[in-house]
Design an enzyme around this catalytic site. Structure first.
Site, short mmCIF file in Angstrom:
data_model
loop_
_atom_site.label_atom_id
_atom_site.label_comp_id
_atom_site.label_asym_id
_atom_site.label_seq_id
_atom_site.Cartn_x
_atom_site.Cartn_y
_atom_site.Cartn_z
N GLY A 70 19.91 -56.58 21.42
CA GLY A 70 18.98 -55.40 21.45
C GLY A 70 19.70 -54.27 21.44
N GLY A 119 19.88 -60.52 21.96
CA GLY A 119 18.71 -60.50 21.69
C GLY A 119 18.36 -61.40 20.29
C1 QUE Z 1 26.67 -57.48 24.66
C2 QUE Z 1 25.39 -57.33 23.94
C3 QUE Z 1 25.33 -56.66 22.90
C4 QUE Z 1 26.36 -56.02 22.13
C5 QUE Z 1 27.73 -56.38 22.92
C6 QUE Z 1 27.80 -57.03 23.88
C7 QUE Z 1 24.13 -56.43 21.94
C8 QUE Z 1 23.89 -55.54 20.93
C9 QUE Z 1 25.31 -55.18 20.41
C10 QUE Z 1 25.43 -54.34 19.06
C11 QUE Z 1 26.23 -54.69 18.17
C12 QUE Z 1 26.42 -53.75 17.02
C13 QUE Z 1 25.66 -52.68 17.05
C14 QUE Z 1 24.82 -52.23 17.89
C15 QUE Z 1 24.58 -53.02 19.11
O1 QUE Z 1 26.38 -55.41 20.79
O2 QUE Z 1 22.89 -56.68 22.65
O3 QUE Z 1 23.96 -51.13 17.62
O4 QUE Z 1 26.08 -51.89 15.92
O5 QUE Z 1 22.99 -55.17 20.21
O6 QUE Z 1 28.87 -57.16 24.49
O7 QUE Z 1 24.16 -57.66 24.83
#
Ligand code: QUE
Length: 357
Positions: A70, A119
């Site tokens: 998410g 997610g």
């Molecule tokens: C735990 C998470 C998420 C995470 C890192 C965590 C997560 C998530 C992202 C993420 C990764 C790359 C992106 C971004 C979000 O990282 O749910 O916008 O470019 O979406 O340790 O739950």
């Protein structure tokens, strides 16, 4: 209409009698925004009731990632700017999509190349067909941001052997396609280079041909790396030990096995991840036998998420991992021993539990 919107990060097409969903936010590894989950649910509800749609394929526009989770950075920003209403709606929207997938009633096939985390695992694991490849990296990483493995993980990790479920959920350990096959977290393996051709064949076939089409493309998953680690996983995570005792077991093992990458991952995870998150998921797995359907699992996740995003650990965890990227969160409380039964009881207290739908 939805896919014609400028900058839409998710696209919908109907090809022959099949629905195609394309996640298309490659710069954020397809991290799910509130718009993406809202649109996806609306389209799935329409396709569910449309006899012209026989099955659905969910794919990514970029082979690097199926979906990283998410958009928890966006959720954090809306909390800081506007309070909790939008963040509550975001988590509810994400869980309602998972429910719509689980209750679709027709085949849904997830093509899971690359990153399948948080997610993203929620989208994939409630599908009828979960196709992974040699590039798949599967994890539930939420304990690093002060959240917990949600999106129905009490069901799909709850079906794994308990020591493995604890490793994955409490420490965010990353596994590969072959491991997922062994654990029932994937239904088939297909070479990443064949994924585009498989997608086309799935869009050209009827629902009764799906299993045959997948069988034509499937490859031998090979030996799961987790097999090799299983004795150590059991030594750390088996039985009715507390998380503090599991941490101690891991630290003791690290002295004897200084080069064991899994053991050092676990030691680091217990030392650096959110203590409340770790203990919450440990408790959630203890309850998993009593959680029998996806609606119950997601309603409990929704309830727990609303409690957890109101704790300072969530704001701090997302700051440390995704905003400042210093990976040095200051948790409160800052050790497993300080997360007592009363604190967990308060989080799980069903007073004020709002059903998901
Ligand atoms: C735990 C998470 C998420 C995470 C890192 C965590 C997560 C998530 C992202 C993420 C990764 C790359 C992106 C971004 C979000 O990282 O749910 O916008 O470019 O979406 O340790 O739950």
């Amino acid at each position: 209409k939805i896919s014609a919107m400028p900058q839409a990060h998710i696209h919908f097409e109907v090809i022959n009698g099949a629905g195609l969903v394309t996640l298309d936010r490659p710069k954020a590894l397809n991290a799910l925004t509130v718009e993406m989950v809202t649109d996806l649910r609306q389209v799935l509800l329409g396709w569910r009731d449309d006899p012209a749609i026989s099955h659905v394929v969910i794919a990514s526009s970029a082979p690097r990632a199926f979906c990283a989770g998410g958009d928890i950075r966006q959720a954090r920003e809306t909390i800081i700017a506007n309070g909790f209403d939008e963040a509550d709606a975001f988590f509810r929207g994400e869980y309602l999509v998972d429910l719509a997938i689980a209750e679709f009633g027709k085949p849904i096939i997830a093509l899971c190349d690359g990153v399948v985390m948080g997610g993203g695992a929620g989208l994939a694991e409630h599908c009828t067909h979960i196709i992974m490849s040699e590039t798949t990296r599967f994890a539930m990483p939420e304990t690093s941001i002060g959240l917990f493995p949600d999106v129905g993980a009490s069901l799909f990790l709850g079906r794994c052997p308990m020591p493995v479920a604890r490793l994955l959920g409490m420490t965010g350990y990353i596994i590969h396609g072959a491991d997922c096959m062994m654990l029932g977290l994937a239904t088939s393996m297909v070479a990443s280079a064949q994924m585009a051709e498989l997608k086309q064949s799935l869009l050209d076939c009827t629902s009764s041909e799906i299993d045959h089409v997948i069988a034509v493309f499937k490859m031998d998953p090979g030996v799961p790396a987790l097999n090799y680690h299983m004795p150590v996983i059991k030594r750390i995570f088996r039985g009715d030990a507390t998380p503090e005792q599991m941490q101690e077991r891991a630290e003791d093992l690290a002295l004897m096995r200084p080069n064991d990458k899994l053991v050092s991952h676990v030691v680091t995870a217990f030392a650096t991840r959110c203590p409340v998150s770790i203990k919450l998921f440990w408790r959630l797995l203890q309850m998993a036998d009593g959680i029998t359907n996806i609606g119950e699992a997601l309603t409990l996740d929704y309830h727990l998420a609303m409690r957890m995003i109101r704790r300072a650990d969530y704001i701090e965890g997302v700051r440390a991992v995704l905003v400042d990227r210093d990976n040095a969160p200051k948790w409160s409380p800052n050790s497993l021993a300080l997360v007592d039964k009363a604190l967990l009881d308060a989080l799980f207290d069903e007073d004020g539990l709002r059903p998901l739908c």
